[in-house]
Design a protein around this motif. Sequence first.
Motif, PDB file in Angstrom:
ATOM      1  N   SER A  98     -48.879 -22.041 -39.046  1.00 28.90           N
ATOM      2  CA  SER A  98     -49.855 -22.048 -37.950  1.00 28.90           C
ATOM      3  C   SER A  98     -49.633 -23.181 -36.965  1.00 28.90           C
ATOM      4  CB  SER A  98     -51.278 -22.151 -38.515  1.00 28.90           C
ATOM      5  OG  SER A  98     -51.472 -23.426 -39.109  1.00 28.90           O
ATOM      6  N   GLY A 101     -52.416 -24.223 -34.665  1.00 27.28           N
ATOM      7  CA  GLY A 101     -52.743 -23.490 -33.444  1.00 27.28           C
ATOM      8  C   GLY A 101     -52.086 -24.067 -32.203  1.00 27.28           C
ATOM      9  N   TYR A 157     -56.442 -20.255 -34.704  1.00 27.58           N
ATOM     10  CA  TYR A 157     -55.094 -20.736 -34.397  1.00 27.58           C
ATOM     11  C   TYR A 157     -54.272 -19.631 -33.740  1.00 27.58           C
ATOM     12  CZ  TYR A 157     -56.140 -24.447 -37.855  1.00 27.58           C
ATOM     13  OH  TYR A 157     -56.687 -25.478 -38.568  1.00 27.58           O
TER      14      TYR A 157
END
Length: 178
Positions: A98, A101, A157
């Motif tokens: 991720s 994000g 994210y």
Amino acid sequence: MTPGVRLVRKVSATRAFARIAPHVVPAMDRTVHRLTRGRVLLSARMLPGLVLTVPGARSGQPRVTPLACMPEYGDDGGGRGGNKGGGGAETGWILIGSNFGRPGHPAWTANLLAGPDKAVVNRRGRDIPVRAVLLEGAEREAVWRRALEFWPPYAAYQARVEREIRLFRLERRDGPTP
């Protein structure tokens, strides 16, 4: 769910967290992990965690990265482990790239793509050789749904980035360790 977990979920989905956490959380985790000889990861107090060591894609030098993980246990009936722990041994782990994000895939994902059979995880003080498999298609979608149930901020994210977040399954190379 405890109020502390609710608060951390809320905070971790913010842009401010995405700016600060990548600089603070891994450094704290690496330090505590080293001082406790692999027995403790601070971030694992909220989410299960492991420390990934894999050669750098360009340098070949070992890269050590503390990461949240989604443990898999036994067989979920589809030939792959589920993420519901029933007291059985962990058979593998899902890693979610991720990058909190932020734009761009985290470097560790490129390292896994370059050397999927060269990775080692340290989980609860044990080094375990693993093979990394990039999940795609229907398998990725099924695991992504489980990841969102496991940690809902992953949805925030994904909404902030144009790239598809990479998901990896880490499978033991040498079978379960006692």
